[in-house]
Design an enzyme around this catalytic site. Structure first.
Site, PDB file in Angstrom:
ATOM      1  N   PHE A   9      41.985  -3.047  34.422  1.00 43.97           N
ATOM      2  CA  PHE A   9      42.478  -1.832  33.786  1.00 43.97           C
ATOM      3  C   PHE A   9      43.907  -2.018  33.309  1.00 43.97           C
ATOM      4  CE2 PHE A   9      39.137   0.142  36.368  1.00 43.97           C
ATOM      5  CZ  PHE A   9      38.658   1.155  35.532  1.00 43.97           C
ATOM      6  N   ASP A  10      44.143  -1.670  32.054  1.00 44.88           N
ATOM      7  CA  ASP A  10      45.507  -1.428  31.607  1.00 44.88           C
ATOM      8  C   ASP A  10      45.989  -0.182  32.345  1.00 44.88           C
ATOM      9  OD1 ASP A  10      47.844  -1.471  29.909  1.00 44.88           O
ATOM     10  OD2 ASP A  10      46.903   0.126  28.736  1.00 44.88           O
TER      11      ASP A  10
END
Length: 230
Positions: A9-10
């Site tokens: 995940f960013d």
């Protein structure tokens, strides 16, 4: 069940909406350098990419000016900016469900690791993640390709097919493509739909719910060399 075992995940624009903290800190830095910005919306482009790239590309700062701007940015960000942030609706539930199905969750952000750790701790999301990887404070390992590759090197027991990167900007998708893993472009963040499509993600989704529908569904998903919307 989704084939993906390791979900990257960013942070900014994907798990949280950091607009106020980032743009006000950029505004502060620019003001100290004699550049007045009155509308925070003008600074949305700073959300996602490495700061050094944004200051260089958007304001044509030389290397010394970039370093000065980053230090000024951090003066405000450390005290106030990192907490002027909101977790997107349904993100905690998504992370809980993914973790419950045995997925390994990893943060892959261009933000310095130390700041990412503090933000996740503040919002009580840190316990969901097996690994938090960002840039170094000296500016090294800020490219998303380098960050993802570092994660792949750490998780050597997994194959490339086990990984997927989720992010809202082209840098996330380009990093995934450069390292040979699949990706999900999310349109609810700060990258435009055209920016994401031009970077060729494996999938495009528009809501947090759609991430869950893709990653938690029981049927196998195949891209068939085309972008899929869920």
């Amino acid at each position: 069940m989704s084939k993906y075992k390791v979900i990257l995940f960013d942070l900014d624009g994907t798990l949280t909406d950091p607009k106020v903290g980032i743009t006000k800190s950029v505004q502060y830095a620019l003001g100290k350098m004699g550049i007045s910005v009155t509308t925070l919306d003008q600074l949305d482009s700073f959300i996602g990419p490495p700061l050094k790239d944004s200051f260089s590309e958007l304001y044509h700062f030389n290397s010394e000016e970039v370093e000065q701007a980053i230090q000024l940015y951090r003066e405000r960000f450390v005290e106030h900016g990192m907490y002027e942030n909101e977790v997107y609706e349904s993100i905690p539930e998504l992370l809980h469900s993914l973790k419950g199905q045995g997925k390994s969750l990893v943060i892959a952000t261009s933000k310095p690791t130390v700041f990412a750790e503090k933000i996740l701790q503040y919002f009580k999301l840190d316990s969901y993640f097996d690994l938090i990887v960002g840039s170094n404070l000296d500016g090294t390992r800020s490219a998303k390709t380098d960050i993802i590759q570092y994660i792949l090197d750490v998780k050597k027991d997994c194959t490339l097919e086990d990984f997927i990167m989720i992010g809202d900007r082209k840098h996330d998708i380009i990093g995934a493509n450069n390292t040979g893993i699949d990706s999900i472009g999310v349109t609810y963040g700060y990258g435009s739909h055209s920016e994401l499509m031009d970077s060729e993600p494996t999938y495009i989704v528009h809501t947090v719910k759609e991430i869950g529908e893709l990653l938690l569904e029981r049927c196998e998903i195949t891209s068939a060399n085309q972008h899929q919307k869920f």
